[in-house]
Motif scaffolding. Sequence first.
Motif, PDB file in Angstrom:
ATOM      1  N   MET A   1      17.222  30.527  51.907  1.00  0.00           N
ATOM      2  CA  MET A   1      18.221  31.597  51.822  1.00  0.00           C
ATOM      3  C   MET A   1      17.664  32.766  51.000  1.00  0.00           C
ATOM      4  N   THR A   2      17.854  33.960  51.502  1.00  0.00           N
ATOM      5  CA  THR A   2      17.520  35.161  50.744  1.00  0.00           C
ATOM      6  C   THR A   2      18.784  35.989  50.606  1.00  0.00           C
ATOM      7  N   ALA A   3      19.113  36.354  49.376  1.00  0.00           N
ATOM      8  CA  ALA A   3      20.388  37.014  49.112  1.00  0.00           C
ATOM      9  C   ALA A   3      20.464  38.396  49.747  1.00  0.00           C
ATOM     10  N   ARG A   4      21.663  38.754  50.153  1.00  0.00           N
ATOM     11  CA  ARG A   4      21.953  40.107  50.599  1.00  0.00           C
ATOM     12  C   ARG A   4      22.155  40.982  49.362  1.00  0.00           C
ATOM     13  N   ILE A   5      21.633  42.189  49.386  1.00  0.00           N
ATOM     14  CA  ILE A   5      21.726  43.093  48.241  1.00  0.00           C
ATOM     15  C   ILE A   5      23.105  43.744  48.185  1.00  0.00           C
ATOM     16  N   LEU A   6      23.718  43.702  47.011  1.00  0.00           N
ATOM     17  CA  LEU A   6      24.933  44.465  46.740  1.00  0.00           C
ATOM     18  C   LEU A   6      24.471  45.840  46.247  1.00  0.00           C
ATOM     19  N   ASP A   7      24.487  46.805  47.139  1.00  0.00           N
ATOM     20  CA  ASP A   7      23.855  48.107  46.901  1.00  0.00           C
ATOM     21  C   ASP A   7      24.816  49.055  46.186  1.00  0.00           C
ATOM     22  N   GLY A   8      24.703  49.111  44.866  1.00  0.00           N
ATOM     23  CA  GLY A   8      25.576  49.975  44.083  1.00  0.00           C
ATOM     24  C   GLY A   8      25.343  51.442  44.344  1.00  0.00           C
ATOM     25  N   ARG A   9      24.133  51.804  44.705  1.00  0.00           N
ATOM     26  CA  ARG A   9      23.850  53.213  44.978  1.00  0.00           C
ATOM     27  C   ARG A   9      24.623  53.684  46.217  1.00  0.00           C
ATOM     28  N   ALA A  10      24.606  52.887  47.262  1.00  0.00           N
ATOM     29  CA  ALA A  10      25.290  53.278  48.494  1.00  0.00           C
ATOM     30  C   ALA A  10      26.799  53.303  48.313  1.00  0.00           C
ATOM     31  N   VAL A  11      27.329  52.277  47.656  1.00  0.00           N
ATOM     32  CA  VAL A  11      28.785  52.211  47.470  1.00  0.00           C
ATOM     33  C   VAL A  11      29.252  53.318  46.538  1.00  0.00           C
ATOM     34  N   ALA A 245      17.487  35.353  43.720  1.00  0.00           N
ATOM     35  CA  ALA A 245      17.699  35.903  45.058  1.00  0.00           C
ATOM     36  C   ALA A 245      17.378  34.904  46.154  1.00  0.00           C
ATOM     37  N   GLU A 246      16.569  33.896  45.845  1.00  0.00           N
ATOM     38  CA  GLU A 246      16.248  32.861  46.830  1.00  0.00           C
ATOM     39  C   GLU A 246      17.383  31.851  46.985  1.00  0.00           C
ATOM     40  N   ARG A 247      18.347  31.867  46.058  1.00  0.00           N
ATOM     41  CA  ARG A 247      19.432  30.884  46.100  1.00  0.00           C
ATOM     42  C   ARG A 247      20.800  31.521  46.356  1.00  0.00           C
ATOM     43  N   ALA A 248      20.984  32.744  45.926  1.00  0.00           N
ATOM     44  CA  ALA A 248      22.285  33.406  46.020  1.00  0.00           C
ATOM     45  C   ALA A 248      22.563  33.891  47.439  1.00  0.00           C
ATOM     46  N   SER A 249      23.866  34.153  47.713  1.00  0.00           N
ATOM     47  CA  SER A 249      24.230  34.783  48.983  1.00  0.00           C
ATOM     48  C   SER A 249      24.230  36.302  48.855  1.00  0.00           C
ATOM     49  N   TYR A 250      24.654  36.787  47.701  1.00  0.00           N
ATOM     50  CA  TYR A 250      24.643  38.211  47.367  1.00  0.00           C
ATOM     51  C   TYR A 250      24.114  38.364  45.947  1.00  0.00           C
ATOM     52  N   ILE A 251      23.430  39.477  45.692  1.00  0.00           N
ATOM     53  CA  ILE A 251      22.924  39.732  44.344  1.00  0.00           C
ATOM     54  C   ILE A 251      22.812  41.234  44.125  1.00  0.00           C
ATOM     55  N   THR A 252      23.038  41.673  42.885  1.00  0.00           N
ATOM     56  CA  THR A 252      22.840  43.083  42.543  1.00  0.00           C
ATOM     57  C   THR A 252      21.415  43.291  42.037  1.00  0.00           C
ATOM     58  N   PRO A 253      20.756  44.346  42.474  1.00  0.00           N
ATOM     59  CA  PRO A 253      19.449  44.682  41.908  1.00  0.00           C
ATOM     60  C   PRO A 253      19.623  45.355  40.545  1.00  0.00           C
ATOM     61  N   VAL A 254      18.566  45.343  39.756  1.00  0.00           N
ATOM     62  CA  VAL A 254      18.535  46.075  38.479  1.00  0.00           C
ATOM     63  C   VAL A 254      17.236  46.868  38.453  1.00  0.00           C
ATOM     64  N   PRO A 255      17.323  48.215  38.503  1.00  0.00           N
ATOM     65  CA  PRO A 255      18.536  49.040  38.587  1.00  0.00           C
ATOM     66  C   PRO A 255      19.039  49.150  40.026  1.00  0.00           C
ATOM     67  N   GLY A 256      20.154  49.873  40.195  1.00  0.00           N
ATOM     68  CA  GLY A 256      20.666  50.161  41.515  1.00  0.00           C
ATOM     69  C   GLY A 256      21.844  49.316  41.946  1.00  0.00           C
TER      70      GLY A 256
END
Length: 286
Positions: A1-11, A245-256
């Motif tokens: 599993m590779t997590a989907r990025i929760l993209d704070g910049r886009a939102v 990120a290899e285990r989560a379904s969603y994750i926030t990057p730092v930064p962004g």
Amino acid sequence: MTARILDGRAVSAAILDRVRREVAEFTGEHGRTPTLATVLVGDDPASHTYVRMKANRCAQVGMHSRRIELDAAIGTETLVGRIRELSADPDVDGILLQHPVPGHIDERAAFEAIDPAKDVDGVTRASFAMMAFDEGGFRSATPGGIMALLDAYDVPLPGRHAVVVGRSPILGRPVGMLLLARDATVTYCHSRTAGLADRVAEADVLVAAAGRPGLIRGEWIKPGAVVIDAGYAGNTGDVEYAAAAERASYITPVPGGVGPMTIATLLAQTIRAARDHQTRRVVSVP
């Protein structure tokens, strides 16, 4: 599993587009520009950077930013007096006291000098109480931004186990209350929690807000968990990102991830404060 990025910049960009339209509508209707006053004490480079970023975002949405810079040597009484002046100023809609202030200042006393109607950063006791009791008021900006990010990706919260690692009055504690209000079951932890790895491993939703880079190991993450990393030190968060990120379904990057959402929430709450302020002005006219 590779997590989907929760993209704070886009939102956050979408939120700021909405705020820009609301500011233009407000200015056209009322003949004045919503104003955010930022108060900065001392010469901390990071604080200056944060305040400058907020001023730039204000300009981008057509909002006025009034910057008040004070010497690091001032005392609590002087700072409280300056904030009370801003609270009483009819041309100011929102007030932000940049955190942290120098150690000799009573930061809580300074926060409490902010009129709750102008507390767009959600730092006063009144704001926390209204948020906790779901009675309106302004959310703490970072927790409010986290909730908006989760909503943007339709992350379900009712019935899920949320673990918050951190207990600060402007981040850890309020985000737990917001999650509780959305029917999540909330566990608070911190850097001294015994068996922290076991508690983290139980989380369907993890909010890392301890301010301790790399505190949370990637292998602690429950497979499929949603990971919100609100820590920031340079370009490092509280969570070991690559492994998580290899285990989560969603994750926030730092930064962004969380950072852009904080500023967007602050400005969204400022235009809301301006509308409320204008309504009170009209009502008060005999």
